[in-house]
Scaffold this motif. Sequence first.
Motif, PDB file in Angstrom:
ATOM      1  N   HIS A 238       5.977 -20.488  33.063  1.00 40.59           N
ATOM      2  CA  HIS A 238       6.747 -21.056  34.172  1.00 40.59           C
ATOM      3  C   HIS A 238       8.124 -20.428  34.165  1.00 40.59           C
ATOM      4  O   HIS A 238       8.788 -20.401  33.142  1.00 40.59           O
TER       5      HIS A 238
ATOM      6  N   LEU B 107       1.067 -30.458  35.518  1.00 40.29           N
ATOM      7  CA  LEU B 107       2.365 -29.774  35.449  1.00 40.29           C
ATOM      8  C   LEU B 107       3.277 -30.266  36.580  1.00 40.29           C
ATOM      9  O   LEU B 107       4.462 -30.517  36.374  1.00 40.29           O
TER      10      LEU B 107
ATOM     11  N   PHE C 150      10.701 -29.864  35.539  1.00 40.44           N
ATOM     12  CA  PHE C 150      11.299 -28.770  36.319  1.00 40.44           C
ATOM     13  C   PHE C 150      11.762 -29.375  37.645  1.00 40.44           C
ATOM     14  O   PHE C 150      11.115 -30.280  38.179  1.00 40.44           O
TER      15      PHE C 150
ATOM     16  N   PRO D 247      12.177 -37.512  39.956  1.00 37.69           N
ATOM     17  CA  PRO D 247      10.796 -37.029  39.857  1.00 37.69           C
ATOM     18  C   PRO D 247      10.774 -35.501  39.827  1.00 37.69           C
ATOM     19  O   PRO D 247      11.590 -34.856  40.490  1.00 37.69           O
ATOM     20  N   VAL D 248       9.845 -34.951  39.072  1.00 38.59           N
ATOM     21  CA  VAL D 248       9.848 -33.501  38.835  1.00 38.59           C
ATOM     22  C   VAL D 248       9.208 -32.750  40.005  1.00 38.59           C
ATOM     23  O   VAL D 248       8.347 -33.284  40.698  1.00 38.59           O
ATOM     24  N   THR D 249       9.648 -31.516  40.229  1.00 37.88           N
ATOM     25  CA  THR D 249       9.155 -30.747  41.381  1.00 37.88           C
ATOM     26  C   THR D 249       8.872 -29.285  41.013  1.00 37.88           C
ATOM     27  O   THR D 249       9.145 -28.375  41.791  1.00 37.88           O
ATOM     28  N   GLY D 250       8.332 -29.074  39.810  1.00 37.03           N
ATOM     29  CA  GLY D 250       8.027 -27.698  39.401  1.00 37.03           C
ATOM     30  C   GLY D 250       6.696 -27.216  39.946  1.00 37.03           C
ATOM     31  O   GLY D 250       6.085 -27.852  40.795  1.00 37.03           O
ATOM     32  N   GLY D 251       6.256 -26.095  39.427  1.00 36.62           N
ATOM     33  CA  GLY D 251       4.943 -25.549  39.777  1.00 36.62           C
ATOM     34  C   GLY D 251       4.963 -24.654  40.991  1.00 36.62           C
ATOM     35  O   GLY D 251       5.990 -24.466  41.618  1.00 36.62           O
TER      36      GLY D 251
END
Lengths: 148, 82
Positions: A81, A116, A122, B78-82
């Motif tokens: 990532h 993920l 992230f 809240p997470v916002t990866g990917g």
Amino acid sequence: MKVSVQEEDFDVGIEHKKLALDNSQDGAVVTFTGLVRDRNQGQDVHGLTLEHYPGMTEKALMDIVLQAKQRWSLGRVTVIHRIGRLNLADQIVFVGVTSQHREAAFQAAEFIMDYLKNDAPFWKKERTKQGERWVEFNDKDKAAAKRW
Amino acid sequence: MIKVLFFAQLKERLNCGELRLDLDKSLSVNSLKTHLKAQGDIWQECLEDGRVLVAVNQTMANADTIINREDEVAFFPPVTGG
């Protein structure tokens, strides 16, 4: 198992080779690559910056891979990532999974991406014509992780 | 001393990425939140948001999780990866 959080770009060809090389017990290699898209939540996007929680990010990704390995019989797993400033069409994320047969590899790759998106710390900040904005969490991603 | 970290929108809105607190005894995440909210309106507003997530020692936690001296606590959206 390889987990990497990095600023540098990655080479899908090289990663694929590492998954497949000298790995004759596995008949399936499934990979997913996520890219920076030019439109999101109704606005044109020019690029984005990815922030993360150093230390926890790697732990969270490792934990997701371990969960996948408990559910399916997997060979090799790679998760990469990127963080920092990215431009349109840049690669953000790579998930690669090998297994004896395709079904487990397809499912595990999707499981890892779904988890993920919900559990790895992230955060994306997009650059748009109207200025910068933090990406809002998508409820669709929550639903995607719930199905497993 | 516990270390308290903030990320993304929270870090920006609070204008604070990290702070240290001296604890004389263990406390719950909820008590820590109450303590932090007393620092001002923006703290109250940001930490009141039910979507805010918390991790203790880099593992997802909840309101009842106990924080001990030397622990690392992080609050984030809240997470916002990917």
